[in-house]
Design a protein around this motif. Structure first.
Motif, PDB file in Angstrom:
ATOM      1  N   ILE A 150      40.322  37.417 -13.581  1.00 39.95           N
ATOM      2  CA  ILE A 150      39.853  38.206 -12.439  1.00 39.95           C
ATOM      3  C   ILE A 150      41.010  38.554 -11.503  1.00 39.95           C
ATOM      4  N   GLU A 151      41.920  37.621 -11.294  1.00 40.78           N
ATOM      5  CA  GLU A 151      43.102  37.903 -10.472  1.00 40.78           C
ATOM      6  C   GLU A 151      43.907  39.069 -11.035  1.00 40.78           C
TER       7      GLU A 151
ATOM      8  N   LYS B 175      38.463  26.942  -4.389  1.00 45.78           N
ATOM      9  CA  LYS B 175      39.074  28.272  -4.494  1.00 45.78           C
ATOM     10  C   LYS B 175      38.705  29.135  -3.297  1.00 45.78           C
ATOM     11  N   ASN B 176      37.458  29.076  -2.869  1.00 46.21           N
ATOM     12  CA  ASN B 176      37.045  29.857  -1.709  1.00 46.21           C
ATOM     13  C   ASN B 176      37.723  29.376  -0.433  1.00 46.21           C
ATOM     14  N   ALA B 177      37.929  28.069  -0.316  1.00 42.75           N
ATOM     15  CA  ALA B 177      38.616  27.526   0.855  1.00 42.75           C
ATOM     16  C   ALA B 177      40.059  28.003   0.913  1.00 42.75           C
ATOM     17  N   GLU B 178      40.632  28.313  -0.259  1.00 40.47           N
ATOM     18  CA  GLU B 178      42.005  28.826  -0.329  1.00 40.47           C
ATOM     19  C   GLU B 178      42.073  30.338  -0.124  1.00 40.47           C
ATOM     20  N   GLY B 179      40.920  30.981   0.045  1.00 38.49           N
ATOM     21  CA  GLY B 179      40.899  32.424   0.261  1.00 38.49           C
ATOM     22  C   GLY B 179      40.267  33.217  -0.852  1.00 38.49           C
ATOM     23  N   GLY B 180      39.763  32.525  -1.876  1.00 37.70           N
ATOM     24  CA  GLY B 180      39.082  33.210  -2.963  1.00 37.70           C
ATOM     25  C   GLY B 180      40.047  33.807  -3.972  1.00 37.70           C
ATOM     26  N   ILE B 181      39.620  34.874  -4.611  1.00 34.96           N
ATOM     27  CA  ILE B 181      40.442  35.566  -5.609  1.00 34.96           C
ATOM     28  C   ILE B 181      40.829  36.929  -5.046  1.00 34.96           C
ATOM     29  N   ASN B 182      42.109  37.134  -4.852  1.00 35.63           N
ATOM     30  CA  ASN B 182      42.612  38.390  -4.269  1.00 35.63           C
ATOM     31  C   ASN B 182      41.893  38.729  -2.960  1.00 35.63           C
ATOM     32  N   GLY B 183      41.610  37.686  -2.171  1.00 34.41           N
ATOM     33  CA  GLY B 183      40.963  37.881  -0.877  1.00 34.41           C
ATOM     34  C   GLY B 183      39.461  37.993  -0.915  1.00 34.41           C
ATOM     35  N   GLN B 184      38.878  37.976  -2.099  1.00 36.01           N
ATOM     36  CA  GLN B 184      37.418  38.052  -2.232  1.00 36.01           C
ATOM     37  C   GLN B 184      36.843  36.663  -2.497  1.00 36.01           C
ATOM     38  N   GLN B 185      35.723  36.371  -1.867  1.00 40.82           N
ATOM     39  CA  GLN B 185      35.052  35.101  -2.098  1.00 40.82           C
ATOM     40  C   GLN B 185      34.302  35.123  -3.438  1.00 40.82           C
ATOM     41  N   ILE B 186      34.181  33.961  -4.043  1.00 40.36           N
ATOM     42  CA  ILE B 186      33.420  33.815  -5.283  1.00 40.36           C
ATOM     43  C   ILE B 186      31.994  33.420  -4.931  1.00 40.36           C
ATOM     44  N   GLU B 187      31.043  34.121  -5.479  1.00 36.15           N
ATOM     45  CA  GLU B 187      29.640  33.737  -5.350  1.00 36.15           C
ATOM     46  C   GLU B 187      29.219  33.121  -6.674  1.00 36.15           C
TER      47      GLU B 187
END
Length: 408
Positions: A351-352, A81-93
């Motif tokens: 979250i999206e 998911k992070n490689a695709e740009g995360g969620i709404n442009g935010q990275q997931i930690e």
């Protein structure tokens, strides 16, 4: 002289302040925890506004056969998911904890995830006892918790109402028991021996058996239990043999069920053996060896995905997940990992749509998610039902020559 002393004093003060700052920074970066081992991952690097999700699983200890694949699945999906740009442009930690299959460790991990890590959502609780121990903290701190354990008590309170902040991915122990009872009735196996592991998962299954067996015309000739640490169940099985059942139901998870079923074969009990969905992983076959053959159980459809009709809406999802997991970890995907995958997909959808506000996330999952086709089945979560799976999400499966085959 005074000027020299003043300069020396200022220099020493500056050095002291630098030392204190370094010590403080070192403490902030320490991610170790007494609640099992923990780690924080974000793929391309988390910022202050990254989205924090916690994964708490039994990646070691007695339930590792279940929890390891859950932990690995969640890490893989966050990375993707992070490689695709995360969620709404935010990275997931992703903050992960190994509770070592211990309830106290699970509670400590849950408390840290909620109070120190300040996560937006928690996924985990590999075994029912751990999930039940963790859920009061989720309710206290009002953070959505998606459990990957089976007991009905996890998402239904003592009054039969859905727990406000808790959702669950696996099918109910009630559904699993009823699917077994249906199979027994269809095959005229009406007098059975019921054996369950002596923990919350086992007693939950037993309660459902006692409640529902009469309406299927099934009765027990013996009911007993075995410990999670069982190494020899032959004394128990000698009593079972004397009771002469039409079938034996072994309700537990991988390690303890493998011991009991091996002992059944060693005593040459020529009786059909049925098991719970708690053994639905290739590791059961590895541990039980040839004794696993002819064991029958209800399980999700991942293990028999290739045998599904092409029209089945789950088939493509199941094959894709298995391919991704196998490619990354060089082993077949597990039904238990699929629970974590469904939890993550639901979390990301929420979250999206709603950001990271806890109330909004909870309300979305309960009221706006709608029908969701996942790896475990088709979910219809609503106000009354925080699991949302129907019995047809189960398939009856038989192990034949070390492979999973559709029984019906």
């Amino acid at each position: 002289m005074k000027k020299t002393l003043l300069s020396l004093f200022l220099l020493m003060s500056a050095l002291f302040m630098v030392a204190c700052a370094s010590s403080s920074d070192s403490g902030k970066n320490d991610s170790s925890s007494s609640a099992g081992s923990s780690s924080s991952e974000s793929g391309t690097g988390a910022s202050a506004d990254s989205i924090k999700i916690a994964g708490i699983f039994s990646a070691s200890g007695g339930a590792a056969a279940l929890g390891e694949s859950e932990m690995q699945t969640l890490k893989m999906l966050v990375e993707q998911k992070n490689a695709e740009g995360g969620i709404n442009g935010q990275q997931i930690e992703l903050v992960t904890y190994d509770d070592k299959s211990d309830q106290n460790e699970a509670i400590l991990a849950m408390k840290k995830a909620l109070t120190q890590d300040k996560v937006s959502i928690v996924i985990g609780g590999t075994i029912s006892g751990n999930s039940l121990a963790m859920l009061p903290l989720a309710e206290q701190h009002q953070v959505p918790y998606i459990s990957v354990a089976a007991s009905k008590q996890i998402y239904v309170d003592e009054n039969g109402q859905a727990r406000k902040w808790v959702f669950k991915m696996p099918q109910d122990d009630q559904q699993a028991v009823e699917r077994i009872l249906q199979y027994l009735k269809e095959n005229n196996l009406t007098k059975v021996a019921w054996l369950n592991v002596a923990n919350s998962y086992g007693t939950g299954g037993h309660d459902e058996f006692v409640k529902h067996a009469p309406k299927y015309g099934v009765e027990s000739v013996i009911e007993d239990e075995f410990e999670t640490t069982v190494t020899d169940a032959k004394p128990l099985l000698t009593r079972v043999k004397k009771a002469n059942p039409d079938a034996i139901i072994v309700w537990g998870t991988v390690q303890e069920s493998a011991v009991v079923i091996k002992n059944i074969r060693e005593l040459a009990l020529d009786t059909p053996v049925l098991a719970s969905h708690g053994i639905a992983t290739n590791q059961f076959i590895e541990v039980a060896g040839d004794a696993a053959n002819d064991v029958i159980l209800p399980t999700g459809k991942l293990l028999v995905a290739n045998s599904l009709e092409d029209s089945n809406p789950q088939k493509e999802l199941l094959l894709a997940y298995n391919e991704s997991y196998t490619s990354k970890y060089n082993k077949s995907a597990s039904t238990f990992g699929a629970y974590a995958a469904d939890a993550f997909t639901i979390a990301t959808k929420a979250i999206e749509a709603k950001g990271t506000d806890s109330v909004a996330l909870r309300d979305f999952i309960e009221q706006e998610l709608g029908e969701f086709v996942g790896l475990t089945g088709t979910f219809n979560i609503n106000v009354e039902n925080h699991m949302g799976l129907s019995p047809d999400s189960f398939a009856m499966v038989r192990i034949v020559d070390g492979k999973w085959t559709l029984e019906d």
